[in-house]
Enzyme design. Sequence first.
Site, PDB file in Angstrom:
ATOM      1  N   THR A 148       0.834  -1.206   0.000  1.00 31.82           N
ATOM      2  CA  THR A 148       0.000   0.000   0.000  1.00 31.82           C
ATOM      3  C   THR A 148       0.870   1.259   0.000  1.00 31.82           C
ATOM      4  O   THR A 148       0.565   2.238  -0.692  1.00 31.82           O
ATOM      5  CB  THR A 148      -0.901   0.007   1.257  1.00 31.82           C
ATOM      6  OG1 THR A 148      -1.708  -1.160   1.227  1.00 31.82           O
ATOM      7  CG2 THR A 148      -1.782   1.236   1.331  1.00 31.82           C
ATOM      8  N   HIS A 174       2.052   1.937  -3.426  1.00 27.43           N
ATOM      9  CA  HIS A 174       1.014   2.622  -4.235  1.00 27.43           C
ATOM     10  C   HIS A 174       1.022   4.123  -3.924  1.00 27.43           C
ATOM     11  O   HIS A 174       0.880   4.956  -4.817  1.00 27.43           O
ATOM     12  CB  HIS A 174      -0.375   2.058  -3.929  1.00 27.43           C
ATOM     13  CG  HIS A 174      -0.613   0.686  -4.482  1.00 27.43           C
ATOM     14  ND1 HIS A 174      -0.784   0.454  -5.819  1.00 27.43           N
ATOM     15  CD2 HIS A 174      -0.701  -0.523  -3.872  1.00 27.43           C
ATOM     16  CE1 HIS A 174      -0.974  -0.846  -6.021  1.00 27.43           C
ATOM     17  NE2 HIS A 174      -0.922  -1.464  -4.849  1.00 27.43           N
TER      18      HIS A 174
END
Length: 343
Positions: free
Chosen positions: A40, A43
């Site tokens: 995450t 990202h």
Amino acid sequence: MKALRKLRAAAGLDLVEIETPDYGPHDVLIRVKRSAICGTDVHIYNWDDWAARTLPVPLTIGHEFVGTVAAVGAEVEGLTPGQRVSAEGHITCGRCRNCRTGRAHICAATIGLGVQRPGCFAEYVVLPARNVFPVPESIPDRIAAFLDPLGNAVHTALSFELAGEDVLITGAGPIGVMAAAIARHVGARRVVVTDVNDARLELARRVGADRAINVTREEPASAFPDLGIHEGFDVVLEMSGKPRAIAQALDLVRPGARLALLGIASAPFELPWNTIVFKGLWLKGIYGREVFETWYKMTALLESGLDLTPVITHELPYTAYEEGFAAMRSGTSGKVILNWEES
Ligand code: NAD
Ligand code: ZN
């Protein structure tokens, strides 16, 4: 304090000096010892469409960590300064039906640490006391730094009975490798891991997978005779989010098999629907960690000898965060740990 922040709506991160955060009467201020980088966070670093839609900027990011309690709010009971803790990074509403009936991990109003509120890539982080989880002394900092994704692996792996079962794990990212270690630890008969990346398959071998198969070169079913698998896998732990891996798993399971699905797909895709129907398969979506059942289970597994040290490939001071993110972005790393006690 030092904090690793997304300052602008663009790729990259900045290490900056900011005020130590304030905390409310029900909050805990935690001095971070170690944190770990999640997919995450990559990202967010890359600033893809999901990150652009989801993150307010500026924001301190990060949600995997271990630290010590620095101070507690006036209303907090049962936590004391100096105590070693990690925390559930999903902050839930506490009022909806799921929250009130033991299923807070699927609260629709969840706020994510380091995604929607200031995270743990900093010297200090603040969390509601009810999210804080004391960490047993026997679990070292370098492992306790990534209890959050270990919780994803444990939640997925313990969703269905694994003892004596033949288990397929699709995807040997850090979470898939941890799932392989767990499946072995809890007594699966055969543990087979698939990926398209040899470096990651090597990590799966190191935690005890019977077979780590590169699906670009080998058809997994060709290993069945050797492994004594006659009717297909009994359980699948889906850890890739890739349509091809999921279609392959549906093909490789026996009728009546169970599939726990953790991987997140980047876009909707087609499934061989009738295979699910005719094989009478059980599919379960897995989100986050059960609070706090998964946390108790994962610490118990570690205390009973689950060895995750092969999953750690990088341990760096926080000032070397660019190196850590580069390792993660290469797609070949295991867990990357940042040390917030030394620079
Ligand atoms: P990761 O991206 O590091 O690992 C995924 C792995 O799948 C990679 O090693 C990749 O090479 C492999 N892969 C690609 N194509 C494949 C194929 N055809 N067959 C088998 N493997 C293939 O991710 P991670 O950090 O280990 O997390 C695993 C998955 O879980 C990701 O999709 C992530 O987004 C998701 N996730 C979900 C939750 C949740 O709460 N549901 C939480 C954390 C992570
Ligand atoms: Zn809720």
